[in-house]
Design a protein around this motif. Structure first.
Motif, PDB file in Angstrom:
ATOM      1  N   GLU A 129       3.898   1.484  -1.066  1.00  0.00           N
ATOM      2  CA  GLU A 129       4.558   1.611  -2.367  1.00  0.00           C
ATOM      3  C   GLU A 129       3.628   2.227  -3.399  1.00  0.00           C
ATOM      4  N   SER A 130       2.346   1.843  -3.319  1.00  0.00           N
ATOM      5  CA  SER A 130       1.448   2.411  -4.336  1.00  0.00           C
ATOM      6  C   SER A 130       1.161   3.885  -4.065  1.00  0.00           C
ATOM      7  N   LEU A 131       1.161   4.286  -2.784  1.00  0.00           N
ATOM      8  CA  LEU A 131       1.009   5.719  -2.496  1.00  0.00           C
ATOM      9  C   LEU A 131       2.224   6.490  -3.002  1.00  0.00           C
ATOM     10  N   GLY A 175      -7.468  16.834  -6.533  1.00  0.00           N
ATOM     11  CA  GLY A 175      -8.306  15.849  -7.218  1.00  0.00           C
ATOM     12  C   GLY A 175      -7.822  14.417  -7.010  1.00  0.00           C
ATOM     13  N   LEU A 176      -6.519  14.255  -6.876  1.00  0.00           N
ATOM     14  CA  LEU A 176      -5.962  12.911  -6.689  1.00  0.00           C
ATOM     15  C   LEU A 176      -5.899  12.511  -5.222  1.00  0.00           C
ATOM     16  N   GLY A 177      -6.287  13.413  -4.333  1.00  0.00           N
ATOM     17  CA  GLY A 177      -6.243  13.078  -2.901  1.00  0.00           C
ATOM     18  C   GLY A 177      -4.891  13.340  -2.270  1.00  0.00           C
ATOM     19  N   GLU A 229       0.839  -1.210   0.000  1.00  0.00           N
ATOM     20  CA  GLU A 229       0.000   0.000   0.000  1.00  0.00           C
ATOM     21  C   GLU A 229       0.868   1.252   0.000  1.00  0.00           C
ATOM     22  N   ARG A 275       6.492  13.850 -11.194  1.00  0.00           N
ATOM     23  CA  ARG A 275       7.245  13.863 -12.449  1.00  0.00           C
ATOM     24  C   ARG A 275       6.442  14.416 -13.610  1.00  0.00           C
ATOM     25  N   ARG A 307       4.632   9.740  -9.611  1.00  0.00           N
ATOM     26  CA  ARG A 307       4.103   9.965 -10.955  1.00  0.00           C
ATOM     27  C   ARG A 307       3.568  11.394 -11.086  1.00  0.00           C
ATOM     28  N   GLU A 346      20.191  28.173 -15.513  1.00  0.00           N
ATOM     29  CA  GLU A 346      19.782  27.241 -16.547  1.00  0.00           C
ATOM     30  C   GLU A 346      19.813  25.804 -16.016  1.00  0.00           C
ATOM     31  N   TYR A 365      25.237  14.076 -13.318  1.00  0.00           N
ATOM     32  CA  TYR A 365      26.164  15.010 -13.975  1.00  0.00           C
ATOM     33  C   TYR A 365      27.604  14.509 -13.873  1.00  0.00           C
ATOM     34  N   ASP A 422       4.198   5.591  -5.403  1.00  0.00           N
ATOM     35  CA  ASP A 422       4.161   5.605  -6.871  1.00  0.00           C
ATOM     36  C   ASP A 422       3.247   6.710  -7.387  1.00  0.00           C
ATOM     37  N   LEU A 423       2.100   6.853  -6.728  1.00  0.00           N
ATOM     38  CA  LEU A 423       1.155   7.904  -7.138  1.00  0.00           C
ATOM     39  C   LEU A 423       1.829   9.268  -7.023  1.00  0.00           C
TER      40      LEU A 423
END
Lengths: 259, 382
Positions: free
Chosen positions: B11-13, B48-50, B9, B22, B19, B346, B264, B15-16
């Protein structure tokens, strides 16, 4: 409408891949498996149809080993799928596409299915055979490379498009059928945090793959990574003019692509 | 033995959050840093995504996460942009006093409609005359029948120009110092609430910060949190809960600095080989990696302690203080690794230094954190 979507766990695009010790398959140790690309688009297509046709249900089905297969099914549930079935591949590390299609077809045959969707091919092996094999095994028509599938209630058939060289084909298909979908045409939604938490508690039906399949129709011989690329040169510059001058110099003097 | 692995669970939070960071935040980070634009569309998507009201229980429409889970998300967001992350998590700070000090009726009445839609809230404690000396605040709250009348000015208030709700700390008895401080919930729509202009900041430029003036603002007594004089401990308990995610925010900035520096160092060639093969750079990277990991583990430990019922004052102060100092140091070394390019706008690393700096100052300056750490520590020996 009863919509079945077949999904497959594939390595995350950022994973560093390695060959397993057998030299023939991917070493899955430490690899993160995800619902990716084509399958995301297939789930999105199913959800769009569900929203358009009241009373529809989306049932995701996946064939593969634990725990990755269960994880991608939970990802699909978090996106909005109603039901999930995991066809357990046991210790099998790699399944040829026909074997996978047989396992999926056996599971799909036992549940209502007006429409079976999948990615036109998987994000890893890209064999592109499962959709066609499912059509054969379920004895229904199958199509591939589709986008924008809609249900035409008045006509009682599906309509979808296929992007082709310099144009688009529009097709109709009867119910039931199998459709393989293109990737990334429908901007797949992102699962929301509450749905992700809820998906952790969802029940996933588990079935063992029915009788061991006949000997594999194909077997992987070797798994190798491409040789590391060498010779890349980083051009450092302060102005675009300087970058262009240096690049032209390298193309002429070193790569000798210009006289 | 402690177990440092994440659940599926968690890990999925993560990941959300990764994502979202990024795909939605990172592409706009440089632009918002340059222009100081407040990217409200990104904050709306986060809601919206919580990803916004992380600490608010689900029964009031929040995400209902523990502190470890919040930290996993905050670190990922901050990897993309510290300033945006500050604005995304400001609601957690502003709403925590309601969670800790509100009655069941107040939580329902105030939180449920707030969390049902995109809204921002601001935590109003700091005043122009002093931030660290919170006990000496001067915003007055005078009782008038079944109302209070608020007068005073708050400053450095995150999201204030865009907020629809303020949690305000004011004193009913200036002579009583911290024993007079009382907490109120004030809607932006109340007459006399005047947010100031957006401040020009060194970093966290995608976030918005301003003063808020309260000019004879009438607040119903039903919007007071706790009793008269209970505001100071409420503010302190709030910060005990929210300080740890600032450690995670700093860790995210530090990890980003290390990632940029290492990538770098592998590309940049001097003296015929990548600078990653020079020992001077290897030592830098090794030190940076140690700092990042130590910051993360201290943060996780503080979060885990709080999730397991600890008050967490000592642990969260250590985590916040260490992680923010580490972020500044790692960002500094990342710039040094980039050399002259690191000093150029830059390239992405100078922003990290400017963003890291604030984490040493806000939610309790690190000098205050050290005072707290010493006080808590010495109690263990007394």
């Amino acid at each position: 409408m009863e919509i079945v979507v077949c999904v497959k766990p594939v390595p995350d695009a950022e994973t560093r891949l390695r060959a397993a010790s057998d030299g023939r398959t991917l070493d899955s140790e430490g690899v993160k498996f995800v619902l990716a690309g084509y399958d995301e688009s297939a789930v999105e297509q199913a959800l769009l149809l569900k929203e358009a046709v009241p009373g529809s249900k989306v049932h995701v089905v996946a064939y593969g080993p634990a725990p990755r297969t269960e994880e991608v099914l939970r990802s699909a549930i978090a996106l909005g799928a109603d039901l999930a079935t995991w066809v357990d591949a046991g210790a099998e590390r790699w399944a040829d596409p026909i074997r996978a299609a047989r396992a999926l077809a056996a599971a799909i045959a036992t549940v209502p299915h007006d429409l079976v969707l999948c990615g036109k091919h998987s994000g890893d092996d890209e064999a592109g055979l499962v959709a066609a094999a499912l059509g054969e095994l379920l004895s229904v028509p199958d199509f591939s490379c589709a986008v924008d599938l809609r249900w035409d209630a008045a006509q009682g058939h599906f309509q979808f498009r296929r992007p082709v060289e310099r144009g688009t084909e529009t097709w109709t298909a009867p119910l039931p059928c199998v459709v393989g979908l293109q990737q990334a045409w429908n901007d797949p939604r992102t699962a929301k945090l509450p749905a992700i938490l809820k998906s952790r508690k969802a029940t996933i039906a588990r079935t063992a793959a029915s009788s061991p399949a006949p000997s594999p129709s194909v077997t992987p011989e070797r798994f190798e990574l491409p040789p590391p690329r060498t010779g890349a040169k980083l051009i450092e510059y302060r102005t675009p003019e300087e970058a262009a001058q240096k690049l032209v110099h390298l193309l002429r003097e070193e790569a000798k692509v210009f006289p | 033995m402690p177990d440092f692995s994440l659940t599926a669970e968690q890990e999925s939070l993560r990941d959300l959050a990764r994502r979202f960071a990024r795909t939605e935040m990172a592409p706009h980070a440089a632009e918002c840093d340059r222009t100081g634009r407040f990217p409200e569309e990104i904050y709306r998507k986060a809601f919206g995504l919580g990803l916004m009201n992380l600490n608010v229980p689900t029964e009031y429409g929040g995400s209902g996460l523990g502190v470890v889970d919040q930290c996993l998300i905050v670190e990922e967001l901050a990897h993309a942009c510290g300033g945006m992350t500050t604005s995304v998590i400001a609601n957690c700070l502003a709403l925590e006093p309601i969670l800790l000090g509100g009655t069941a009726e107040q939580k329902h009445r105030l939180l449920t409609p707030f969390c049902a839609e995109y809204h921002l809230a601001s935590f109003c404690l700091t005043e122009p005359s002093g931030g660290s000396d919170a006990g000496g605040l001067t915003t007055r709250a005078r009782r008038d029948g079944d109302h209070y009348v608020l007068d005073g000015e708050k400053c450095f208030i995150t999201n204030a120009p865009h907020a629809s709700l303020y949690t305000v700390f004011a004193t009913v008895d200036p002579g009583a110092r911290h024993r007079g401080i009382t907490a109120f919930v004030v809607p932006r729509s109340a007459e006399g609430v005047v947010p100031g202009k957006d401040e020009e900041k060194m970093g966290h430029r995608a976030s918005s910060t301003s003063t808020v003036r309260f000019e004879g603002v009438r607040v119903p007594a039903t919007d007071r949190l706790g009793a008269d004089g209970e505001g100071f401990p409420l503010a302190m308990r709030t910060l005990d809960q929210t300080r740890t995610p600032i450690g995670a925010l700093a860790t995210g900035i530090a990890q980003a600095a290390l990632d940029h520096a290492a990538a770098y160092a592998l590309k940049r060639v001097t003296f015929g080989k990548p600078i990653a093969e020079h020992q001077a750079i290897q030592i830098k990277l090794a030190n940076m990696a140690q700092a990042v990991r130590a910051a993360r583990l201290l943060t996780w430990h503080a979060a885990w302690s709080i999730d397991h019922g600890a008050k967490g004052t000592l642990e969260s102060s250590i985590a916040k203080c260490f992680a923010s100092d580490a972020a500044l140091r790692v960002a500094d070394e990342a710039i040094q690794t980039f050399g002259g390019y690191g000093y150029m706008k830059e390239y992405p690393v100078e922003k990290l230094l400017r963003d890291a700096k604030l984490t040493q100052i806000y939610e309790g300056a690190n000098e205050i954190q050290r005072t707290v750490i010493a006080r808590e520590l010495l109690q263990l020996y007394a």
